[in-house]
Design an enzyme around this catalytic site. Structure first.
Site, short mmCIF file in Angstrom:
data_model
loop_
_atom_site.label_atom_id
_atom_site.label_comp_id
_atom_site.label_asym_id
_atom_site.label_seq_id
_atom_site.Cartn_x
_atom_site.Cartn_y
_atom_site.Cartn_z
N ASP A 30 0.85 -1.19 0.00
CA ASP A 30 0.00 0.00 0.00
C ASP A 30 0.89 1.24 0.00
O ASP A 30 1.61 1.50 0.98
CB ASP A 30 -0.90 -0.02 1.24
N CYS A 72 -5.79 4.22 -4.08
CA CYS A 72 -5.97 2.88 -3.57
C CYS A 72 -7.20 2.16 -4.13
O CYS A 72 -7.09 1.12 -4.77
CB CYS A 72 -6.06 2.96 -2.05
N HIS A 127 -11.00 -2.21 1.08
CA HIS A 127 -11.21 -0.82 0.62
C HIS A 127 -12.03 -0.72 -0.66
O HIS A 127 -11.80 0.16 -1.49
CB HIS A 127 -9.88 -0.08 0.46
N ASP A 282 -0.28 -0.63 -4.87
CA ASP A 282 -1.54 -0.07 -5.38
C ASP A 282 -1.38 1.32 -5.97
O ASP A 282 -2.24 1.78 -6.72
CB ASP A 282 -2.62 -0.08 -4.30
N ASN A 283 -0.33 2.01 -5.62
CA ASN A 283 -0.01 3.32 -6.20
C ASN A 283 1.32 3.76 -5.62
O ASN A 283 1.94 3.03 -4.84
CB ASN A 283 -1.10 4.38 -5.90
#
Length: 475
Positions: A30, A72, A127, A282-283
């Site tokens: 993450d 995310c 999420h 995720d980023n």
């Protein structure tokens, strides 16, 4: 209907014989920076060695042009559904208690693989909604254990001035678990201290699952989305002070050790040669939280469309099937994981909606040198109209920006009468706008945009799952 990725991006390739259906494990950090792992130039150089991710790269395929979404939830939506987040209503990260989630009309990769005979399990951060119909146990997973939100959501109650009456709904600030079709069970509450142990507990569950499934005749799919390296980097005492990079580095080293635990479990049970493992993020980093954030050599961070936000590490590992020690700069993106996993697992991809992911199994297994993808597109914000202009498009070695943000908080960058164009092979920090001499690049971007508009008009997008016309506050 045809796969939208295939219809808009034509590539000729030679087929290779299909491999046996593998177990599939997707691990995802993450907010990890592109250059955090040692195999991407960081590691010990930045004060936090990552020997197990480096091992994955030595024994597998390292991609240097793999793309996530800018936040995310959009990335998780893309990899789960194979569809652009603007199509699923998840173009922005959603805050706790919003009472929204991934539509049950979407088909997830867990559902595709489950229908193909896979056992499916998730351990980690979801999420993609905190309403029952959108929780993992109702979106294709046989079982799951983890958390519903981004990590800093679980520290809200310790913040000065916190008022529970200000919450949007009734957030579940706890570790939870459920089996397919069941309601959530609260495992333990989470707070500023307890968040340090989430990943440790999730990995224990994942390793136990691997051990339990190792003798099964049915393949399995494990989705293991970590909470590291999202802020705040509350230190697990076992790892506190292990890096020279502070709490963030300690958390990165902890995360790396968990990658190793998964690989070791596969080797110990003798199933590594029939398991494909993917490690990605995720980023990019949350630069506004520095030094509690990752490192990227590129411009921008989370919430933007610059390379620093969307160009992330990605390693594929499958001993005996994926060539060891290979590095490729070919383009892939998160949505491609959906179509690739479906292909490897013998799953049926929905044909009643646009699927933006492209099957990359032939490329990964060495049947061709080139990826099947020529471009990637990003939408920012929560607008979901068919005519919404993309923020940016990567096409060949170029990046086209129509509108973006200099940081998560802004301000917006406008580009006048024509989009900005960068040659990101020559200018990876996107500092030199060459639009004036590259009309053909602008034209390519407009052509892609028009094709997407036609597709979205034929198959209308799901309304935004976040606040209408307001960006979310965390990813």
């Amino acid at each position: 209907m045809r796969n939208i990725g295939s219809s808009l991006q034509e590539v000729v390739s030679e087929d290779v014989a299909p491999a046996p259906r593998p177990n599939i494990i997707l691990m995802m950090a993450d907010n990890m920076g592109y250059m955090d792992p040692g195999c991407y130039g960081g590691g010990a150089v930045l004060g936090a060695p990552t020997p197990r991710m480096d091992q994955m790269a030595r024994e597998g395929l390292k991609l240097t042009s793999f793309y996530s979404e800018s936040q995310c939830s959009p990335t998780r939506s893309a990899l789960m559904t194979g569809r652009l987040p603007i199509r699923t209503g998840y173009n922005s990260a959603t805050p706790p208690g919003i009472m929204a989630g991934l539509s049950p009309n979407e088909t997830t990769i867990a559902e595709v693989l489950s229908d193909a005979g896979y056992k499916t399990a998730m351990f980690g951060k979801w999420h993609l909604g905190d309403i029952n119909e959108s929780e993992p146990q109702n979106m294709g997973f046989d079982e799951w254990f983890g958390v519903l939100y981004h990590l800093n959501a679980y520290t809200q109650e310790s913040r000065i001035g916190y008022d529970p009456d200000a919450e949007l709904g009734k957030p579940i600030y706890a570790l939870v678990e459920a089996r397919r079709g069941e309601n959530l069970t609260l495992v333990s509450p989470l707070n500023l201290t307890a968040v340090a142990f989430i990943d440790e507990q999730c990995v224990k569950r994942a390793v136990a699952y691997i051990q339990n499934q190792s003798d099964s005749t049915e393949p399995f799919f494990i989705y293991l989305p970590f909470t590291r390296t999202h802020f705040p980097s509350v230190q697990n005492p076992k790892w506190a002070g292990r890096s020279s990079r502070g709490p963030y580095g300690d958390g990165l080293m902890e995360l790396d050790s968990y990658v190793g635990e998964v690989l070791d479990a596969l080797q110990e049970k003798g199933i590594a040669n029939n398991t494909i493992v993917v490690m990605t993020s995720d980023n990019g980093p949350t630069l506004d939280q520095w030094p509690d954030s990752g490192f990227s050599p590129f411009r921008g961070g989370i919430g933007t469309a610059y390379e620093g936000a969307v160009r992330v590490p990605c390693i594929f590992w499958w001993p005996g099937k994926i060539e060891a020690g290979k590095t490729s700069n070919e383009i892939m993106c998160a949505a491609d994981l959906f179509s690739t996993f479906a292909s490897l697992g013998g799953g049926a991809i929905p044909d009643d909606r646009p699927i933006d992911g492209i099957d990359q199994s032939n490329f990964l297994l060495g049947g061709q040198n080139n990826s099947n993808r020529e471009w990637v597109v990003w939408y920012l914000g929560s607008e979901s109209a068919a005519t919404t202009m993309p923020a940016a498009i990567r096409w060949h070695q170029f990046k086209i920006h129509f509108k973006t943000y200099d940081s998560f908080q802004g301000p917006a960058s406008e580009y006048g009468q024509i989009p900005a164009v960068y040659n990101i092979e020559m200018d990876p920090r996107e500092e030199h706008n060459i639009a004036g001499e590259h009309d053909f690049v602008v034209n390519a971007g407009i052509k892609i945009y028009r094709g997407l508009v036609a597709s979205m008009r034929q198959y209308p997008n799901t309304p935004s799952r976040a606040f209408p016309n307001v960006a979310a506050t965390a990813g």
